[in-house]
Enzyme design. Structure first.
Site, PDB file in Angstrom:
ATOM      1  N   SER A 196       0.802  -1.222   0.000  1.00  0.00           N
ATOM      2  CA  SER A 196       0.000   0.000   0.000  1.00  0.00           C
ATOM      3  C   SER A 196       0.836   1.274   0.000  1.00  0.00           C
ATOM      4  O   SER A 196       1.634   1.511  -0.903  1.00  0.00           O
ATOM      5  CB  SER A 196      -0.960  -0.034   1.205  1.00  0.00           C
ATOM      6  OG  SER A 196      -1.940   0.964   1.097  1.00  0.00           O
ATOM      7  N   ASP A 246     -10.267  -5.964  -3.395  1.00  0.00           N
ATOM      8  CA  ASP A 246      -9.613  -4.663  -3.220  1.00  0.00           C
ATOM      9  C   ASP A 246      -9.921  -3.766  -4.415  1.00  0.00           C
ATOM     10  O   ASP A 246      -9.315  -3.881  -5.477  1.00  0.00           O
ATOM     11  CB  ASP A 246      -8.105  -4.853  -3.086  1.00  0.00           C
ATOM     12  CG  ASP A 246      -7.357  -3.531  -2.942  1.00  0.00           C
ATOM     13  OD1 ASP A 246      -8.007  -2.496  -2.718  1.00  0.00           O
ATOM     14  OD2 ASP A 246      -6.108  -3.556  -3.048  1.00  0.00           O
ATOM     15  N   HIS A 273      -8.109  -5.105   0.697  1.00  0.00           N
ATOM     16  CA  HIS A 273      -6.889  -4.328   0.432  1.00  0.00           C
ATOM     17  C   HIS A 273      -5.697  -4.875   1.223  1.00  0.00           C
ATOM     18  O   HIS A 273      -4.615  -5.069   0.668  1.00  0.00           O
ATOM     19  CB  HIS A 273      -7.132  -2.858   0.771  1.00  0.00           C
ATOM     20  CG  HIS A 273      -5.937  -1.989   0.535  1.00  0.00           C
ATOM     21  ND1 HIS A 273      -5.316  -1.897  -0.687  1.00  0.00           N
ATOM     22  CD2 HIS A 273      -5.242  -1.177   1.385  1.00  0.00           C
ATOM     23  CE1 HIS A 273      -4.285  -1.059  -0.602  1.00  0.00           C
ATOM     24  NE2 HIS A 273      -4.222  -0.628   0.645  1.00  0.00           N
TER      25      HIS A 273
END
Length: 299
Positions: A196, A246, A273
């Site tokens: 991320s 996600d 995610h």
């Protein structure tokens, strides 16, 4: 009769002399062999062994200074280091050195390894983290343990502004952070796991220095800090992971992931995610197998 006894006495004396000579010869031989043993084999066994690569790293990082490492029931060692970036030689850019100093950046590093890691030729693994997390997330998911049991020395890093790291870093210097951190920790060509938000640290760095990492695992990475041209420059062997559910970074960025020239993409079924939280066993196996593969130890 006297002549016979005299003859027997001479023979016995002669035999006794020969026996003494043989015994003396054996004694001398034992002394020589004993001296050879102590001068060669014994001294060799007493020579101190060459410090392992991991031991040298521990000494260099001062990880055992002032505290004890934690060893779990399986012998996995958890050690800590706070990197203060005090050495000006770490910085190729004097402006970056001033920024690190002014922000009083002290980065927390969790080192995890098995007792056999010092015998391993595997590359180190650096675990970054997402915006809502810290390096502690990798203990929760069992990732530290999975990689350490496979023989890797694993470095969990709290990024600036997160976890136990103190100080922040201006956005303009985020692309320089990984290179400086590797020099500070004396690590070469690690496998970098960047989930991320940590993509803003790992991806720009690798766009300019693709050979400085043995491999990259990009877990639904944020791509805001790189252009399509930058992605095409990342020739580092790459595994892209994202959850099938996600929609924020994974599915939205899927077309751009194809721009990475050495990337394979794996979609984790049923995960969101933070796919490493939703399917930790699945992700840990993929991380381990990829790291072994880029090290030439797996299929």
């Amino acid at each position: 009769k006297r002549e016979l006894m005299s003859s027997r006495g001479g023979a016995e004396a002669s035999g006794g002399s020969r026996t003494c000579a043989v015994l003396t010869s054996l004694a001398v031989t034992c002394v020589v062999l004993s001296a050879w043993h102590f001068s060669s084999g014994s001294n060799t066994s007493r020579a101190p062994p060459e410090p392992s690569l991991l031991q040298k790293r521990l000494q260099q990082h001062r990880l055992h200074k002032g505290h004890d490492a934690v060893v779990d029931e399986d012998g996995i060692v958890y050690d800590e280091h706070f990197e203060k970036f005090a050495d000006e030689a770490l910085f190729e850019n004097p402006v970056a050195h001033r920024a690190f100093r002014e922000k009083k950046l002290v980065v927390f590093v969790q080192l995890v390894h098995s007792p056999s890691a010092h015998q391993s030729s595997l590359p180190p693994v650096i675990l970054l983290h997402g915006q809502k997390f810290s390096s502690a997330v990798w203990k929760k998911t069992g990732t530290y343990r999975a990689l350490a049991q496979a023989g890797f020395a694993v470095y969990g890093v709290d990024l600036p502004g997160s976890g136990r790291t103190s100080g922040t870093l201006p956005h303009a210097f985020q692309a320089l952070f990984m290179g400086i951190l590797l020099r500070a920790l004396a690590l070469e060509r690690p496998v970098v796991v960047a989930p991320s938000m940590s993509g803003v640290y790992a991806l720009p760095w690798l766009a300019h220095n693709p050979a400085q990492a043995a491999g990259l695992v990009a877990v639904a990475p944020v791509l805001s800090a790189v252009t399509d041209t930058d992605l095409a420059k990342i020739t580092t062997p790459t595994l892209v992971l994202y959850g099938s559910k996600d929609v924020s970074q994974g599915q939205r960025n899927a077309p751009r992931f194809q721009l990475l020239p050495q990337a394979s993409v794996s979609v984790v079924a049923g995960a969101g995610h933070a796919c490493y939280l939703d399917a930790p066993d699945n992700v840990n196996v993929q991380l381990r197998d990829f790291a072994l593969r880029v090290a030439g130890k797996g299929k």
